[in-house]
Design a protein around this motif. Structure first.
Motif, PDB file in Angstrom:
ATOM      1  N   GLY A 110       0.786  -1.219   0.000  1.00 37.31           N
ATOM      2  CA  GLY A 110       0.000   0.000   0.000  1.00 37.31           C
ATOM      3  C   GLY A 110       0.821   1.274   0.000  1.00 37.31           C
ATOM      4  O   GLY A 110       0.269   2.369   0.101  1.00 37.31           O
ATOM      5  N   ARG A 111       2.129   1.165  -0.127  1.00 34.99           N
ATOM      6  CA  ARG A 111       2.989   2.345  -0.131  1.00 34.99           C
ATOM      7  C   ARG A 111       3.073   2.905  -1.546  1.00 34.99           C
ATOM      8  O   ARG A 111       3.155   2.157  -2.511  1.00 34.99           O
ATOM      9  CB  ARG A 111       4.387   1.982   0.359  1.00 34.99           C
ATOM     10  N   ARG A 112       3.068   4.235  -1.651  1.00 36.45           N
ATOM     11  CA  ARG A 112       3.130   4.873  -2.963  1.00 36.45           C
ATOM     12  C   ARG A 112       4.567   5.167  -3.371  1.00 36.45           C
ATOM     13  O   ARG A 112       5.378   5.625  -2.563  1.00 36.45           O
ATOM     14  CB  ARG A 112       2.344   6.182  -2.952  1.00 36.45           C
ATOM     15  N   ILE A 113       4.842   4.923  -4.638  1.00 35.36           N
ATOM     16  CA  ILE A 113       6.154   5.199  -5.207  1.00 35.36           C
ATOM     17  C   ILE A 113       5.944   6.093  -6.421  1.00 35.36           C
ATOM     18  O   ILE A 113       5.193   5.736  -7.336  1.00 35.36           O
ATOM     19  CB  ILE A 113       6.866   3.912  -5.646  1.00 35.36           C
ATOM     20  N   THR A 114       6.582   7.250  -6.431  1.00 33.30           N
ATOM     21  CA  THR A 114       6.479   8.171  -7.554  1.00 33.30           C
ATOM     22  C   THR A 114       7.712   8.020  -8.431  1.00 33.30           C
ATOM     23  O   THR A 114       8.839   8.010  -7.938  1.00 33.30           O
ATOM     24  CB  THR A 114       6.358   9.622  -7.064  1.00 33.30           C
ATOM     25  N   LEU A 115       7.500   7.893  -9.735  1.00 37.85           N
ATOM     26  CA  LEU A 115       8.576   7.638 -10.684  1.00 37.85           C
ATOM     27  C   LEU A 115       8.619   8.715 -11.761  1.00 37.85           C
ATOM     28  O   LEU A 115       7.581   9.151 -12.260  1.00 37.85           O
ATOM     29  CB  LEU A 115       8.382   6.274 -11.352  1.00 37.85           C
TER      30      LEU A 115
END
Length: 241
Positions: free
Chosen positions: A124-129
């Motif tokens: 559920g953790r967000r990763i921005t790329l």
């Protein structure tokens, strides 16, 4: 003539960790590897269980201040991907992730790469790329970003159509869909009335019987916008089959 560069011990250990994480998640065969710039940040998003256990996200504002950006390694597999970032291996499954787009082009074209994407991992953790700054970084993004969208669409679209055929109601943020129609807030329409879904002035909307109606949320706040658009196109032309 110079042969291929031998990987360092650190690179070998990283690959072993990535392969082990992908194996535990049953992601299948590795398809491609890319580099990007990434960071993780806590998300103001609450997972909501919809009918049939399909996951929807209701957003509450914007993410808080991001952490320092770092180089990320992306490994794309058959059924998901891994993101190696700051010593941690994040596992993403295409059939469960939510993808949010920044810098969405108008008119909206899922085949075109945007400027930024944010994905949710299995925890559920967000990763921005973002595209990497090195030579070839932008070209890499033109491959991995559409590749992620295609893979998520392949994984999610059949399940969504089956759920709708079974009478379920699906949500994409504040937007809802059923086998009969689509809507958000005070705007709703039956599928025969819908001519097109798209983006105008950064917001999602529908052409309903020749008139444009904004559905409310900004495009960047709609999870899996490309899946939503694929569903609208299928349902407005073919209905539930």
């Amino acid at each position: 003539m110079t042969g291929p560069t031998r990987p360092t011990r650190g690179e070998e250990l990283l690959l072993a960790k990535i392969s082990a994480a992908a194996g535990r998640a049953y992601l299948g065969k590795r398809r491609a590897t890319y580099t990007a710039v990434g960071y993780t940040a806590p998300a103001h998003a609450v997972p909501v269980r919809g009918i049939g256990s399909l996951l929807a996200f209701v957003l509450y504002g914007r993410p808080s201040a991001p952490q320092t950006r770092r180089d990320a390694r992306l490994d794309l597999y058959e059924h998901g991907m891994t993101v190696a970032l700051k010593g941690r291996i994040h596992v993403v499954r295409y059939d469960a992730t939510s993808v949010f787009e920044e810098g969405v082009a108008e008119p909206y074209d899922p085949a075109r790469a945007g400027t930024t994407c944010t994905i949710s991992d299995a925890d559920g953790r967000r990763i921005t790329l973002h595209a990497g700054p090195e030579r070839g970084g932008a070209e890499d993004a033109e491959e991995w970003w559409p590749g992620i969208r295609r893979a998520v669409t392949r994984a999610r679209l059949p399940r969504a159509l089956a759920a709708l055929a079974g009478g379920e109601r699906l949500t994409f943020g504040d937007i809802w869909l059923t086998g009969e129609g689509v809507g958000s807030g005070r705007v709703s329409a039956r599928w025969p009335q819908v001519q097109q879904a798209g983006i105008r002035k950064g917001a999602v909307g529908l052409d309903i019987a020749g008139t444009w109606h904004r559905l409310g949320p900004a495009a960047s706040e709609v999870p899996n916008l490309f899946v939503f658009c694929a569903l609208v196109e299928r349902l407005r032309t073919d209905g539930i089959r």
